[in-house]
Motif scaffolding. Structure first.
Motif, PDB file in Angstrom:
ATOM      1  N   VAL A 295       9.375 142.064  70.363  1.00 37.06           N
ATOM      2  CA  VAL A 295       8.580 140.838  70.382  1.00 37.06           C
ATOM      3  C   VAL A 295       7.127 141.205  70.135  1.00 37.06           C
ATOM      4  CG1 VAL A 295       7.848 138.834  71.723  1.00 37.06           C
ATOM      5  CG2 VAL A 295      10.164 139.753  72.023  1.00 37.06           C
ATOM      6  N   LEU A 296       6.471 140.521  69.185  1.00 34.02           N
ATOM      7  CA  LEU A 296       5.061 140.748  68.872  1.00 34.02           C
ATOM      8  C   LEU A 296       4.304 139.440  69.035  1.00 34.02           C
ATOM      9  CD1 LEU A 296       5.553 142.730  65.531  1.00 34.02           C
ATOM     10  CD2 LEU A 296       5.141 143.711  67.780  1.00 34.02           C
ATOM     11  N   VAL A 297       3.250 139.452  69.840  1.00 39.34           N
ATOM     12  CA  VAL A 297       2.403 138.276  70.048  1.00 39.34           C
ATOM     13  C   VAL A 297       0.964 138.667  69.769  1.00 39.34           C
ATOM     14  CG1 VAL A 297       1.650 136.486  71.646  1.00 39.34           C
ATOM     15  CG2 VAL A 297       3.975 137.415  71.817  1.00 39.34           C
ATOM     16  N   GLY A 298       0.310 138.015  68.806  1.00 37.09           N
ATOM     17  CA  GLY A 298      -1.051 138.382  68.445  1.00 37.09           C
ATOM     18  C   GLY A 298      -1.930 137.179  68.205  1.00 37.09           C
ATOM     19  N   ARG A 299      -3.226 137.433  68.170  1.00 34.76           N
ATOM     20  CA  ARG A 299      -4.199 136.380  67.878  1.00 34.76           C
ATOM     21  C   ARG A 299      -5.462 137.013  67.317  1.00 34.76           C
ATOM     22  NH1 ARG A 299      -5.735 131.121  68.907  1.00 34.76           N
ATOM     23  NH2 ARG A 299      -7.979 130.832  69.061  1.00 34.76           N
ATOM     24  N   SER A 300      -6.129 136.295  66.399  1.00 33.74           N
ATOM     25  CA  SER A 300      -7.379 136.759  65.805  1.00 33.74           C
ATOM     26  C   SER A 300      -8.537 135.861  66.205  1.00 33.74           C
ATOM     27  CB  SER A 300      -7.271 136.770  64.277  1.00 33.74           C
ATOM     28  OG  SER A 300      -6.327 137.711  63.842  1.00 33.74           O
ATOM     29  N   TRP A 301      -9.689 136.490  66.374  1.00 25.67           N
ATOM     30  CA  TRP A 301     -10.956 135.783  66.556  1.00 25.67           C
ATOM     31  C   TRP A 301     -11.903 136.326  65.503  1.00 25.67           C
ATOM     32  CZ3 TRP A 301      -7.907 137.210  70.629  1.00 25.67           C
ATOM     33  CH2 TRP A 301      -7.559 136.216  71.538  1.00 25.67           C
ATOM     34  N   GLY A 302     -11.932 135.709  64.341  1.00 25.93           N
ATOM     35  CA  GLY A 302     -12.727 136.236  63.252  1.00 25.93           C
ATOM     36  C   GLY A 302     -12.227 137.603  62.839  1.00 25.93           C
ATOM     37  N   ARG A 303     -13.111 138.609  62.924  1.00 28.16           N
ATOM     38  CA  ARG A 303     -12.742 139.969  62.533  1.00 28.16           C
ATOM     39  C   ARG A 303     -12.016 140.736  63.637  1.00 28.16           C
ATOM     40  NH1 ARG A 303     -15.358 142.138  58.016  1.00 28.16           N
ATOM     41  NH2 ARG A 303     -16.806 140.697  57.001  1.00 28.16           N
ATOM     42  N   PHE A 304     -11.947 140.182  64.833  1.00 31.32           N
ATOM     43  CA  PHE A 304     -11.339 140.881  65.966  1.00 31.32           C
ATOM     44  C   PHE A 304      -9.913 140.388  66.180  1.00 31.32           C
ATOM     45  CE2 PHE A 304     -10.643 141.312  70.619  1.00 31.32           C
ATOM     46  CZ  PHE A 304     -10.711 142.699  70.697  1.00 31.32           C
ATOM     47  N   HIS A 305      -8.995 141.347  66.371  1.00 31.28           N
ATOM     48  CA  HIS A 305      -7.594 141.000  66.552  1.00 31.28           C
ATOM     49  C   HIS A 305      -7.026 141.681  67.787  1.00 31.28           C
ATOM     50  CE1 HIS A 305      -3.201 141.615  65.850  1.00 31.28           C
ATOM     51  NE2 HIS A 305      -3.297 140.342  65.552  1.00 31.28           N
ATOM     52  N   THR A 306      -6.222 140.956  68.534  1.00 37.71           N
ATOM     53  CA  THR A 306      -5.531 141.525  69.684  1.00 37.71           C
ATOM     54  C   THR A 306      -4.039 141.250  69.571  1.00 37.71           C
ATOM     55  OG1 THR A 306      -5.816 139.519  71.007  1.00 37.71           O
ATOM     56  CG2 THR A 306      -7.527 141.204  71.191  1.00 37.71           C
ATOM     57  N   GLN A 307      -3.251 142.063  70.246  1.00 38.94           N
ATOM     58  CA  GLN A 307      -1.798 141.881  70.192  1.00 38.94           C
ATOM     59  C   GLN A 307      -1.118 142.445  71.430  1.00 38.94           C
ATOM     60  OE1 GLN A 307       0.575 141.917  66.534  1.00 38.94           O
ATOM     61  NE2 GLN A 307       1.393 143.860  67.248  1.00 38.94           N
ATOM     62  N   LEU A 308      -0.081 141.752  71.872  1.00 32.94           N
ATOM     63  CA  LEU A 308       0.807 142.227  72.918  1.00 32.94           C
ATOM     64  C   LEU A 308       2.194 142.399  72.308  1.00 32.94           C
ATOM     65  CD1 LEU A 308      -0.196 139.837  75.853  1.00 32.94           C
ATOM     66  CD2 LEU A 308      -0.976 142.191  75.464  1.00 32.94           C
ATOM     67  N   SER A 309       2.963 143.344  72.842  1.00 32.35           N
ATOM     68  CA  SER A 309       4.302 143.559  72.305  1.00 32.35           C
ATOM     69  C   SER A 309       5.261 143.985  73.396  1.00 32.35           C
ATOM     70  CB  SER A 309       4.278 144.614  71.193  1.00 32.35           C
ATOM     71  OG  SER A 309       3.954 145.879  71.734  1.00 32.35           O
ATOM     72  N   GLY A 310       6.540 143.751  73.155  1.00 37.05           N
ATOM     73  CA  GLY A 310       7.605 144.211  74.033  1.00 37.05           C
ATOM     74  C   GLY A 310       8.758 144.716  73.191  1.00 37.05           C
ATOM     75  N   ASN A 311       9.318 145.845  73.563  1.00 32.04           N
ATOM     76  CA  ASN A 311      10.447 146.441  72.858  1.00 32.04           C
ATOM     77  C   ASN A 311      11.520 146.732  73.886  1.00 32.04           C
ATOM     78  OD1 ASN A 311      12.211 147.928  71.297  1.00 32.04           O
ATOM     79  ND2 ASN A 311      10.627 149.174  70.343  1.00 32.04           N
ATOM     80  N   PHE A 312      12.706 146.152  73.709  1.00 34.88           N
ATOM     81  CA  PHE A 312      13.784 146.271  74.674  1.00 34.88           C
ATOM     82  C   PHE A 312      14.960 146.992  74.004  1.00 34.88           C
ATOM     83  CE2 PHE A 312      11.221 142.550  75.338  1.00 34.88           C
ATOM     84  CZ  PHE A 312      10.868 142.636  76.674  1.00 34.88           C
ATOM     85  N   GLU A 313      15.247 148.211  74.468  1.00 37.14           N
ATOM     86  CA  GLU A 313      16.274 149.038  73.855  1.00 37.14           C
ATOM     87  C   GLU A 313      17.415 149.296  74.837  1.00 37.14           C
ATOM     88  OE1 GLU A 313      14.452 152.573  72.371  1.00 37.14           O
ATOM     89  OE2 GLU A 313      13.506 151.505  70.686  1.00 37.14           O
ATOM     90  N   MET A 314      18.646 149.363  74.314  1.00 33.08           N
ATOM     91  CA  MET A 314      19.846 149.551  75.141  1.00 33.08           C
ATOM     92  C   MET A 314      20.688 150.687  74.588  1.00 33.08           C
ATOM     93  SD  MET A 314      20.325 145.476  75.189  1.00 33.08           S
ATOM     94  CE  MET A 314      19.388 145.454  73.659  1.00 33.08           C
ATOM     95  N   PRO A 315      20.335 151.951  74.863  1.00 36.22           N
ATOM     96  CA  PRO A 315      21.081 153.095  74.323  1.00 36.22           C
ATOM     97  C   PRO A 315      22.541 153.074  74.757  1.00 36.22           C
ATOM     98  CG  PRO A 315      19.004 153.798  75.307  1.00 36.22           C
ATOM     99  CD  PRO A 315      19.200 152.377  75.701  1.00 36.22           C
ATOM    100  N   ILE A 316      23.446 153.328  73.814  1.00 34.19           N
ATOM    101  CA  ILE A 316      24.872 153.381  74.131  1.00 34.19           C
ATOM    102  C   ILE A 316      25.205 154.822  74.521  1.00 34.19           C
ATOM    103  CG2 ILE A 316      27.188 152.810  73.327  1.00 34.19           C
ATOM    104  CD1 ILE A 316      25.234 150.465  73.412  1.00 34.19           C
ATOM    105  N   SER A 317      24.836 155.194  75.749  1.00 35.75           N
ATOM    106  CA  SER A 317      25.038 156.563  76.228  1.00 35.75           C
ATOM    107  C   SER A 317      25.020 156.571  77.752  1.00 35.75           C
ATOM    108  CB  SER A 317      23.951 157.493  75.687  1.00 35.75           C
ATOM    109  OG  SER A 317      24.014 158.755  76.293  1.00 35.75           O
ATOM    110  N   HIS A 318      25.951 157.323  78.363  1.00 37.46           N
ATOM    111  CA  HIS A 318      26.004 157.417  79.822  1.00 37.46           C
ATOM    112  C   HIS A 318      24.872 158.274  80.375  1.00 37.46           C
ATOM    113  CE1 HIS A 318      29.818 155.339  79.961  1.00 37.46           C
ATOM    114  NE2 HIS A 318      30.376 156.224  79.139  1.00 37.46           N
TER     115      HIS A 318
END
Length: 246
Positions: free
Chosen positions: A130-153
């Protein structure tokens, strides 16, 4: 649970675009950009990754915008480690990136990606980003989330990857920012964490665009804190992405 904190900083001027020109964190193609082919070269130590030691990684990513706001991506690569005198298989996978909201309509740019990859140990890892971002003129910010589910014991059942980004567009072609990546951060508090310790990378990034050609670069210091409480290990990792958009 495995944590990955990504602080990837970068750009945008004036009008906001959902596309994210980051080194470690990228979204889908936008507007009339139908396709992008990108070479990724990484050199340095691997405190941040399960490869271990020093190495040179070469990868390729291909992105194609099948519909407005919908991008399909495939990626793969391999790593050469001088001490091993041979190649080690790298990750290979694919995902679909969907733009859900844009700043002009909802105040933020929101993208969701879903797919999976085979990592260097041969484990298949489904994931959602998931990527969430916003710009204010030349300045940009972003939040992100990465959810992984490895198939391994032998791995954590769910790896949660969190991120934040900020950057400044210095010129019409170039943006500068800061990226940081944190992995398995819960190991700082939990000595039984399955991945063995907490890992961090932090350093400056630059993004330049010359017509259809673009370059992303990052040089980061890396640190590994073993879960057992041993002294941290430090190193460095640099990555350059060179791509062409059609």
């Amino acid at each position: 649970m495995r944590w990955l904190l990504v602080i990837a900083g970068m750009v945008m001027a004036g009008a906001a675009s959902a596309e994210t020109p980051y080194v470690y964190q990228q979204g889908g193609l936008e507007g009339d950009q139908r396709m992008a082919v990108e070479s990724q070269t990484t050199l340095g130590t691997r405190e941040l990754r399960p490869l271990g030691g020093h190495g040179i990684e070469q990868g390729v990513r291909v992105r194609y915008q099948v519909l407005e706001g919908t991008t399909v991506e495939a990626f793969g690569g391999a790593v050469w480690q001088p001490e091993a005198t041979d190649l080690r298989a790298g990750a290979i996978g694919a995902e679909v990136i969907q733009r859900v909201l844009n700043q002009h309509q909802a105040g933020v740019n929101l993208q969701i990606a879903a797919g999976g990859y085979r990592d260097v140990t041969g484990v298949f890892v489904p994931r959602v980003r998931v990527l969430v971002g916003r710009s204010w003129g030349r300045f940009h910010t972003q939040l992100s989330g990465n959810f992984e589910m490895p198939i391994s014991h032998s791995r954590d059942g769910l790896d949660v990857i969190l991120g934040a980004a900020a950057a400044w567009q210095a010129t019409a072609q170039t943006s500068i920012g800061l990226e940081a990546v944190g992995e398995d951060l819960e190991a700082i508090f939990d000595p039984t964490e399955a991945e063995g310790g907490a890992r961090l990378l932090a350093g400056p990034s630059v993004h330049s665009q010359f017509g259809a050609l673009y370059v992303h670069g990052n040089v980061g210091a890396t640190t590994f804190w073993p879960a057992a409480g041993a002294a941290p290990l430090t190193g460095a990792l640099g990555r350059v992405n060179v791509g062409w958009k059609f």
